[in-house]
Scaffold this motif. Structure first.
Motif, PDB file in Angstrom:
ATOM      1  N   HIS A  27      27.298  74.493 111.623  1.00  0.00           N
ATOM      2  CA  HIS A  27      27.507  75.910 111.939  1.00  0.00           C
ATOM      3  C   HIS A  27      28.334  76.617 110.867  1.00  0.00           C
ATOM      4  O   HIS A  27      28.058  77.780 110.524  1.00  0.00           O
ATOM      5  CB  HIS A  27      28.146  76.067 113.310  1.00  0.00           C
ATOM      6  CG  HIS A  27      27.238  75.658 114.435  1.00  0.00           C
ATOM      7  ND1 HIS A  27      26.020  76.247 114.674  1.00  0.00           N
ATOM      8  CD2 HIS A  27      27.365  74.687 115.368  1.00  0.00           C
ATOM      9  CE1 HIS A  27      25.440  75.676 115.704  1.00  0.00           C
ATOM     10  NE2 HIS A  27      26.233  74.717 116.138  1.00  0.00           N
ATOM     11  N   ALA A  28      29.322  75.943 110.314  1.00  0.00           N
ATOM     12  CA  ALA A  28      30.132  76.552 109.248  1.00  0.00           C
ATOM     13  C   ALA A  28      29.287  76.766 107.991  1.00  0.00           C
ATOM     14  O   ALA A  28      29.399  77.807 107.336  1.00  0.00           O
ATOM     15  CB  ALA A  28      31.337  75.680 108.937  1.00  0.00           C
ATOM     16  N   LEU A  29      28.441  75.796 107.664  1.00  0.00           N
ATOM     17  CA  LEU A  29      27.561  75.952 106.500  1.00  0.00           C
ATOM     18  C   LEU A  29      26.541  77.062 106.742  1.00  0.00           C
ATOM     19  O   LEU A  29      26.233  77.847 105.837  1.00  0.00           O
ATOM     20  CB  LEU A  29      26.876  74.634 106.159  1.00  0.00           C
ATOM     21  CG  LEU A  29      27.761  73.567 105.533  1.00  0.00           C
ATOM     22  CD1 LEU A  29      27.014  72.250 105.377  1.00  0.00           C
ATOM     23  CD2 LEU A  29      28.306  74.025 104.193  1.00  0.00           C
ATOM     24  N   ASP A 130      18.839  72.350 109.312  1.00  0.00           N
ATOM     25  CA  ASP A 130      18.778  71.206 110.206  1.00  0.00           C
ATOM     26  C   ASP A 130      19.759  70.168 109.690  1.00  0.00           C
ATOM     27  O   ASP A 130      19.937  70.020 108.473  1.00  0.00           O
ATOM     28  CB  ASP A 130      17.363  70.632 110.262  1.00  0.00           C
ATOM     29  CG  ASP A 130      17.194  69.591 111.361  1.00  0.00           C
ATOM     30  OD1 ASP A 130      17.969  69.632 112.337  1.00  0.00           O
ATOM     31  OD2 ASP A 130      16.293  68.754 111.245  1.00  0.00           O
ATOM     32  N   MET A 131      20.384  69.488 110.610  1.00  0.00           N
ATOM     33  CA  MET A 131      21.279  68.395 110.257  1.00  0.00           C
ATOM     34  C   MET A 131      21.235  67.415 111.419  1.00  0.00           C
ATOM     35  O   MET A 131      21.667  67.732 112.531  1.00  0.00           O
ATOM     36  CB  MET A 131      22.702  68.914 110.028  1.00  0.00           C
ATOM     37  CG  MET A 131      23.599  67.935 109.352  1.00  0.00           C
ATOM     38  SD  MET A 131      25.092  68.801 108.811  1.00  0.00           S
ATOM     39  CE  MET A 131      26.225  67.438 108.822  1.00  0.00           C
ATOM     40  N   LYS A 132      20.653  66.266 111.185  1.00  0.00           N
ATOM     41  CA  LYS A 132      20.501  65.267 112.237  1.00  0.00           C
ATOM     42  C   LYS A 132      21.857  64.724 112.664  1.00  0.00           C
ATOM     43  O   LYS A 132      22.809  64.701 111.896  1.00  0.00           O
ATOM     44  CB  LYS A 132      19.616  64.107 111.768  1.00  0.00           C
ATOM     45  CG  LYS A 132      18.252  64.520 111.264  1.00  0.00           C
ATOM     46  CD  LYS A 132      17.389  65.000 112.385  1.00  0.00           C
ATOM     47  CE  LYS A 132      16.001  65.307 111.862  1.00  0.00           C
ATOM     48  NZ  LYS A 132      15.385  66.418 112.475  1.00  0.00           N
ATOM     49  N   LYS A 133      21.892  64.253 113.890  1.00  0.00           N
ATOM     50  CA  LYS A 133      23.129  63.668 114.418  1.00  0.00           C
ATOM     51  C   LYS A 133      23.473  62.410 113.628  1.00  0.00           C
ATOM     52  O   LYS A 133      22.588  61.602 113.326  1.00  0.00           O
ATOM     53  CB  LYS A 133      22.925  63.329 115.896  1.00  0.00           C
ATOM     54  CG  LYS A 133      24.185  63.014 116.638  1.00  0.00           C
ATOM     55  CD  LYS A 133      23.906  62.883 118.124  1.00  0.00           C
ATOM     56  CE  LYS A 133      25.199  62.743 118.878  1.00  0.00           C
ATOM     57  NZ  LYS A 133      24.971  62.693 120.317  1.00  0.00           N
ATOM     58  N   LYS A 137      23.087  64.782 105.714  1.00  0.00           N
ATOM     59  CA  LYS A 137      22.139  65.619 104.978  1.00  0.00           C
ATOM     60  C   LYS A 137      21.968  66.972 105.653  1.00  0.00           C
ATOM     61  O   LYS A 137      21.565  67.070 106.809  1.00  0.00           O
ATOM     62  CB  LYS A 137      20.772  64.937 104.869  1.00  0.00           C
ATOM     63  CG  LYS A 137      20.811  63.607 104.152  1.00  0.00           C
ATOM     64  CD  LYS A 137      21.261  63.754 102.736  1.00  0.00           C
ATOM     65  CE  LYS A 137      21.235  62.415 102.025  1.00  0.00           C
ATOM     66  NZ  LYS A 137      22.288  62.248 101.080  1.00  0.00           N
ATOM     67  N   TYR A 138      22.275  68.026 104.903  1.00  0.00           N
ATOM     68  CA  TYR A 138      22.103  69.401 105.353  1.00  0.00           C
ATOM     69  C   TYR A 138      20.814  69.918 104.729  1.00  0.00           C
ATOM     70  O   TYR A 138      20.695  70.006 103.504  1.00  0.00           O
ATOM     71  CB  TYR A 138      23.308  70.247 104.930  1.00  0.00           C
ATOM     72  CG  TYR A 138      23.238  71.691 105.337  1.00  0.00           C
ATOM     73  CD1 TYR A 138      23.405  72.063 106.662  1.00  0.00           C
ATOM     74  CD2 TYR A 138      23.021  72.689 104.396  1.00  0.00           C
ATOM     75  CE1 TYR A 138      23.358  73.391 107.048  1.00  0.00           C
ATOM     76  CE2 TYR A 138      22.978  74.015 104.763  1.00  0.00           C
ATOM     77  CZ  TYR A 138      23.144  74.361 106.095  1.00  0.00           C
ATOM     78  OH  TYR A 138      23.096  75.685 106.471  1.00  0.00           O
ATOM     79  N   ILE A 139      19.838  70.229 105.572  1.00  0.00           N
ATOM     80  CA  ILE A 139      18.531  70.693 105.106  1.00  0.00           C
ATOM     81  C   ILE A 139      18.475  72.203 105.295  1.00  0.00           C
ATOM     82  O   ILE A 139      18.516  72.695 106.418  1.00  0.00           O
ATOM     83  CB  ILE A 139      17.387  70.008 105.876  1.00  0.00           C
ATOM     84  CG1 ILE A 139      17.513  68.491 105.763  1.00  0.00           C
ATOM     85  CG2 ILE A 139      16.037  70.497 105.374  1.00  0.00           C
ATOM     86  CD1 ILE A 139      16.657  67.728 106.746  1.00  0.00           C
ATOM     87  N   CYS A 159      26.268  67.260 103.016  1.00  0.00           N
ATOM     88  CA  CYS A 159      27.201  68.339 103.345  1.00  0.00           C
ATOM     89  C   CYS A 159      28.486  68.215 102.530  1.00  0.00           C
ATOM     90  O   CYS A 159      29.199  69.196 102.336  1.00  0.00           O
ATOM     91  CB  CYS A 159      27.494  68.369 104.837  1.00  0.00           C
ATOM     92  SG  CYS A 159      28.174  66.859 105.497  1.00  0.00           S
ATOM     93  N   ALA A 160      28.743  67.024 101.985  1.00  0.00           N
ATOM     94  CA  ALA A 160      29.910  66.833 101.119  1.00  0.00           C
ATOM     95  C   ALA A 160      29.782  67.617  99.818  1.00  0.00           C
ATOM     96  O   ALA A 160      30.779  67.840  99.130  1.00  0.00           O
ATOM     97  CB  ALA A 160      30.108  65.350 100.821  1.00  0.00           C
TER      98      ALA A 160
END
Length: 192
Positions: A27-29, A130-133, A137-139, A159-160
Motif C-alpha cells: 500500500h505504501a508503494l 500485485d505482491m504475493k503473500k 516481488k512488487y509487480i 520491494c527492497a
C-alpha cells in the motif's frame, strides 16, 4: 545545502513503514507510485469511478444492516423476522457482489487517469500492482487504453529496491521506475 532546499526538504513527508508487513509495504508503494504519476504529469486527470463503485456497494451493505437494526429496534424480534431475514440475505449478496467486483473488475488497480488527445479522443491510464503473500516481488503494471488498442508495461522488482533499511520509501527510486514504465508505454504508442 541552501536554506531554501532545507526548507523544502523539511516540508516533504517522509513515509516510514514496517518493512516486514507485506500489506503495508504494498500500500505504501502504491501510494508512492500514485503520487509520482500525478505530481509530474498535469495532463493526467485522476478518475475515481472504480473506487466510487466499491464505496457504493459498501454503503448499500451498511444501509441494509442499519435498516435491519432500526426495524428490529422499532418492531421487536418476532415481528421483525421477515425484515431481518431479507437484510441478512441482502447483506451477504452485496458482500458477494463486492468480492466479485474487487476480484474481477478492480484486479489490483489503484489509480485510473484520463488523458485528452489533441484530436478530442481520450486515453485511459491504469496503474495496478500485485505482491504475493510472503514474497518480496512488487509487480507494477501500467496500462493505456485508447480507441484503437491497449498497451501495457510491467515491472517486477524486489520491494527492497524502493525501501531503505529503516523502512523509508525512497521516492526518487519509485519515480525513476514510474518514469521508465510511463515512457515505455508512451514510446510504444509513437512507434506504431
Amino acid at each position: 545545502m541552501t536554506k531554501k532546499e532545507d526548507k523544502n526538504q523539511s516540508n516533504e513527508e517522509v513515509v516510514k513503514i514496517n518493512k516486514w508487513d507485506g500489506s503495508a509495504v504494498k500500500h505504501a508503494l502504491d501510494d508512492a507510485v500514485k503520487n509520482c504519476l500525478f505530481s509530474d504529469r498535469p495532463q493526467l486527470k485522476e478518475q475515481f469511478g472504480l473506487i466510487n463503485m466499491r464505496l457504493a456497494l459498501c454503503t448499500l451493505a451498511v444501509g441494509v444492516a442499519v435498516l435491519a437494526h432500526a426495524w428490529d429496534f422499532t418492531h421487536p424480534f418476532p415481528e421483525s423476522r421477515p425484515v431481518l431475514l431479507f437484510s441478512v440475505l441482502a447483506y451477504f449478496a452485496l458482500m458477494g457482489v463486492l468480492t466479485l467486483y474487487t476480484t474481477f473488475r478492480e484486479k489490483g488497480i489503484f489509480a485510473v487517469a484520463i488523458q485528452k488527445d489533441n484530436n478530442g479522443g481520450e486515453r485511459i491510464w491504469e496503474a495496478s500492482s500485485d505482491m504475493k503473500k510472503f514474497d518480496d516481488k512488487y509487480i507494477l503494471t501500467f496500462t493505456i487504453k485508447d480507441s484503437k488498442k491497449m498497451r501495457e508495461a510491467t515491472s517486477t522488482k524486489s520491494c527492497a529496491s524502493f525501501i531503505d533499511e529503516n523502512g523509508v520509501i525512497l521516492d526518487n527510486l519509485v519515480a525513476h521506475e514510474v518514469n521508465r514504465l510511463y515512457n515505455s508505454v508512451s514510446a510504444e504508442k509513437k512507434e506504431k
